[in-house]
Scaffold this motif. Sequence first.
Motif, mmCIF file in Angstrom:
data_model
loop_
_atom_site.group_PDB
_atom_site.id
_atom_site.type_symbol
_atom_site.label_atom_id
_atom_site.label_comp_id
_atom_site.label_asym_id
_atom_site.label_seq_id
_atom_site.Cartn_x
_atom_site.Cartn_y
_atom_site.Cartn_z
ATOM 1 N N SER A 11 13.401 -6.868 84.321
ATOM 2 C CA SER A 11 12.089 -6.977 84.958
ATOM 3 C C SER A 11 11.083 -6.146 84.170
ATOM 4 O O SER A 11 11.438 -5.170 83.516
ATOM 5 N N SER A 19 22.379 -7.788 83.277
ATOM 6 C CA SER A 19 22.364 -8.846 84.281
ATOM 7 C C SER A 19 20.971 -9.214 84.771
ATOM 8 O O SER A 19 20.780 -10.290 85.320
ATOM 9 N N ASP A 20 19.979 -8.345 84.569
ATOM 10 C CA ASP A 20 18.635 -8.640 85.049
ATOM 11 C C ASP A 20 17.627 -7.836 84.232
ATOM 12 O O ASP A 20 17.897 -6.695 83.848
ATOM 13 N N THR A 73 21.027 1.233 85.387
ATOM 14 C CA THR A 73 19.769 0.753 84.818
ATOM 15 C C THR A 73 19.453 1.427 83.486
ATOM 16 O O THR A 73 19.903 2.533 83.209
ATOM 17 N N LYS A 81 19.029 -4.134 84.409
ATOM 18 C CA LYS A 81 20.258 -3.832 85.138
ATOM 19 C C LYS A 81 21.401 -3.982 84.136
ATOM 20 O O LYS A 81 21.552 -5.032 83.515
#
Length: 86
Positions: free
Chosen positions: A71, A68-69, A42, A7
Amino acid sequence: MNKITMKVDGMMCNMCETHACDAVRKVLGAKAKVKASHKDGTVEIIAEGSVDTAAVKKSIEETGYKVSDISSEPYEKKGLFSAFKK
């Protein structure tokens, strides 16, 4: 193969997507497929083997965006005849 989704905050246009993709390619070179979307916020990376996500994150943030993220999930390449494979 692995699929890493990050993100990324701050991308506003197609040029921002290009900057983010270039930052990833600077770290990973040609061994990865990279796609960015400013609409979704993204950056997706598909790569064989492991990816140093800390180095990728640092490279993107040096460009001026905020990650921020992160995965990760296994990725299976889908080919033209994948529907016929069992």
